[in-house]
Design a protein around this motif. Structure first.
Motif, PDB file in Angstrom:
ATOM      1  N   GLY A 123      81.324  70.565  29.157  1.00 25.06           N
ATOM      2  CA  GLY A 123      80.293  69.996  30.014  1.00 25.06           C
ATOM      3  C   GLY A 123      80.833  69.165  31.149  1.00 25.06           C
ATOM      4  O   GLY A 123      82.011  69.228  31.506  1.00 25.06           O
TER       5      GLY A 123
ATOM      6  N   HIS B 239      79.460  64.657  23.265  1.00 26.60           N
ATOM      7  CA  HIS B 239      79.598  64.711  24.722  1.00 26.60           C
ATOM      8  C   HIS B 239      78.807  63.591  25.368  1.00 26.60           C
ATOM      9  O   HIS B 239      77.715  63.220  24.902  1.00 26.60           O
TER      10      HIS B 239
ATOM     11  N   CYS C 240      72.801  74.508  23.992  1.00 24.54           N
ATOM     12  CA  CYS C 240      73.316  73.263  24.584  1.00 24.54           C
ATOM     13  C   CYS C 240      72.377  72.843  25.702  1.00 24.54           C
ATOM     14  O   CYS C 240      71.622  73.666  26.243  1.00 24.54           O
TER      15      CYS C 240
ATOM     16  N   ARG D 186      76.133  66.082  30.675  1.00 21.66           N
ATOM     17  CA  ARG D 186      75.448  67.370  30.523  1.00 21.66           C
ATOM     18  C   ARG D 186      76.399  68.465  30.039  1.00 21.66           C
ATOM     19  O   ARG D 186      77.553  68.520  30.439  1.00 21.66           O
ATOM     20  N   LEU D 187      75.863  69.341  29.194  1.00 25.84           N
ATOM     21  CA  LEU D 187      76.624  70.496  28.725  1.00 25.84           C
ATOM     22  C   LEU D 187      76.229  71.733  29.511  1.00 25.84           C
ATOM     23  O   LEU D 187      75.065  71.900  29.886  1.00 25.84           O
ATOM     24  N   HIS D 188      77.218  72.621  29.743  1.00 27.47           N
ATOM     25  CA  HIS D 188      76.963  73.839  30.517  1.00 27.47           C
ATOM     26  C   HIS D 188      77.389  75.110  29.794  1.00 27.47           C
ATOM     27  O   HIS D 188      77.044  76.207  30.251  1.00 27.47           O
TER      28      HIS D 188
ATOM     29  N   TRP E 191      71.235  69.491  28.802  1.00 26.78           N
ATOM     30  CA  TRP E 191      71.629  68.375  29.658  1.00 26.78           C
ATOM     31  C   TRP E 191      71.718  67.060  28.885  1.00 26.78           C
ATOM     32  O   TRP E 191      72.259  66.085  29.397  1.00 26.78           O
TER      33      TRP E 191
ATOM     34  N   ARG F 121      83.824  68.946  36.380  1.00 28.81           N
ATOM     35  CA  ARG F 121      82.947  69.415  35.301  1.00 28.81           C
ATOM     36  C   ARG F 121      83.340  70.807  34.827  1.00 28.81           C
ATOM     37  O   ARG F 121      83.810  71.640  35.602  1.00 28.81           O
TER      38      ARG F 121
END
Length: 576
Positions: free
Chosen positions: A332, A300, A277, A303-305, A279, A365
């Protein structure tokens, strides 16, 4: 000796009575004159003060500028101290979102540069203290809007002979409303309280208990069998040989993963895919070992985290790929957890634009997502100071767990499914019992944010945590303390993972651009993986233990493999 009559002293030598008497009389007259002079001076000073004082009186009573400044400074200090005391007594909201709302209502900045949640709440309390001094009625009205009065204790059943109050906000799961409550009495502050959970949460806890108890029994039988058949010295020698085998790890493939920095990577349980994954808000699947791009999940908006695989994913077209056909979870900065299905074999690789389900509820987030070992639930952590448990079948939020004072970052479930461990950006780590909802214990030791947590599959009582303080701590849950501290890297440690099968090595990654492999008993570094040009954001180990993936801020991910298969002792055959 001459007779001295009534004299009480005896003198030796020449006796001159008349001289001695004259000298004593003179001294006595001098003392009387001195006392009278002091009395006269005191009377003159008092008279001068009463009359307003002459020039000399004014000179004695006037304070210097330094003295006046000192007095003013003392008054300001006492005033500030009094204001601090009033601020401490004010019941301000504890949730950061509520603090921000109240600051906005007061017309103040909701945050200042470099200000944390605790500092922000203290600033609010100081503003409320000043408001209390100027307009107490306005303060009462303002607090009345944000702090609801508690319900009567008689509305709830008694537990253990103690009255139970029910504040909406509690550290126990299942809270529906979460506004803070102002205690109205000492009895209410010390009474037992809880927040009643939903029936769905109760049923989930029962299912988790039904899963974890047999899983723990099976694991213990396996451990006992290994202990009876395995010679400890032989195992240690095999472990040393395995560390030598790890030194053959090298870069097999380096792949550009996205247009923006990568933030996470995870191997599929069957080692068929690697999911990454970034940003850019994309989840990408890479087919292994060729590392060709297979699927892109695009939905999404930020950004994904975090990305995680369902533990029951098997791939292919056979049944039992995963319950409810959910294979991947991602979370995210758009505050959503999305559940995805991997298309079956036979479909051309491409883009999947719609998730199977979307879970919404977080107020900030999302940092990490993880599936419960039973495969029925998924957990998520967030900057909103909570972590949550979701039912992947009903898409219902079962648990909203508060308790952390800073944003919650890593989450890890015990292999038996009985415990959950979470860490936050303040360095605190909490162990939760998934079957009862109770806090088992806090783990204190890190001085900066905790970013990763993982259980050692061998024994399942050992826990590794990675932190911004450049260390990795090893915790023994039986002893309830840290048993070893690894000075692992020179910068923030972003991830830590045990080898999934038997915990034969520990992998760590860091912002210093290196990943390292560690011996699990003497904690010596067995291998350093160097090659990235920017900080490593995450790392993972394949289920077979023969592949390692590292994802980096330089937008690339690398696949590391050994020179050949491990040919030494395999303890798995002892229990097959």
């Amino acid at each position: 000796m001459a007779d001295s009559g009534d004299k009480s002293h005896i003198y030796y030598g020449a006796i001159q009575l008349e001289g001695l008497q004259d000298r004593g009389k003179a001294d006595k007259d001098q003392d009387i004159d001195k006392d009278e002079g002091e009395d006269i001076l005191m009377e003159d000073a008092a008279a001068g003060a009463a009359a307003g004082g002459g020039e000399e009186g004014e000179h004695e009573m006037e304070l210097s500028e330094a003295a006046q400044e000192s007095i003013a400074k003392h008054q300001r200090t006492m005033q500030a101290f009094s204001q601090q005391q009033r601020a401490k007594a004010i019941a301000a909201p504890t949730q950061d979102m509520d603090v921000r709302k109240m600051l906005r209502q007061l017309g103040e900045p909701i945050t200042l540069f470099g200000e944390g949640p605790g500092e922000r709440r203290q600033r609010l309390k100081e503003l409320l203290a000043k408001m209390e001094e100027e307009d107490p009625d306005a303060l009462t009205a303002l607090l009345g809007q944000h702090l609801a009065p508690p319900p009567p204790a008689s509305a709830l059943p008694a537990a253990g002979g103690q009255s139970i109050s029910k504040p909406p906000s509690a550290l126990v799961p299942g809270a529906a409303a979460r506004e803070p409550v102002v205690p109205t009495s000492i009895e209410e502050q010390t009474s037992v309280f809880y927040t009643e959970g939903s029936d769905a949460l109760k049923q989930a806890r029962i299912k988790i208990a039904q899963y974890s108890v047999p899983a723990a029994a099976s694991r213990l039988r396996r451990e006992r069998l290994l202990r009876s058949k395995l010679d400890p010295l032989e195992y240690e020698e095999s472990l040393r040989d395995y560390q030598t085998h790890l030194q053959s790890f090298s870069v097999s493939v380096s792949q550009v993963g996205d247009d923006r920095p990568l933030t996470g990577g995870s191997f599929a349980p069957n080692d068929e895919y690697l999911a990454t994954c970034s940003w850019a808000g994309l989840v990408k699947l890479w087919r292994l070992p060729s590392c060709d791009a297979a699927w892109t999940f695009r939905c999404h908006t930020d950004r994904l985290h975090g990305v995680a695989w369902h533990p029951a994913y098997k791939g292919g077209t056979e049944g039992g790929r995963a319950p409810a056909n959910i294979h991947i979870a991602s979370g995210g900065a758009d505050m959503k957890v999305m559940l995805w299905r991997v298309p079956e074999d036979g479909h051309e690789p491409g883009t999947v634009a719609e998730p199977a389900h979307t879970l919404e509820g977080h107020e900030d987030r999302i940092n990490r997502v993880a599936f419960h070992p039973s495969g029925l639930y998924v957990g998520s952590t967030s900057h909103d100071l909570t972590w949550r448990l979701w039912d992947i079948h009903t898409r219902q939020e079962l648990l909203l767990q508060e308790g952390h004072a800073r944003g919650v970052y890593p989450i890890c479930f015990h292999p038996d499914g009985s415990l959950a461990v979470t860490g936050d950006l303040g360095g605190a780590i909490w162990v939760w019992d998934m079957r009862t909802g109770k806090t088992v214990l806090p783990l204190k030791g890190h001085v900066k944010q905790v970013l990763s947590i993982d259980f050692n599959p061998r024994g399942c009582f050992e826990l590794a945590t990675a932190s911004d303080d450049h260390t990795v701590r090893i915790w023994d849950l039986r002893k309830r303390k840290s048993v070893h501290t690894l000075l692992a890297h020179t910068k923030l440690v972003s991830d830590c993972k045990y080898e999934p099968r038997r915990g034969r090595f520990l992998l760590t990654s860091s912002y210093d651009c290196f990943a390292k492999l560690w011996h699990p008993t003497d904690w010596k570094c067995s291998k350093t993986l160097a090659g990235h040009e920017a900080r490593i954001m995450a790392a993972d180990i394949s289920n077979s233990g023969s592949m390692i993936a590292t994802v980096s801020f330089d937008r690339t991910w690398k696949l590391w493999t050994t020179a050949g298969e491990w040919t030494g002792m395999d303890i798995e055959h002892l229990v097959d």
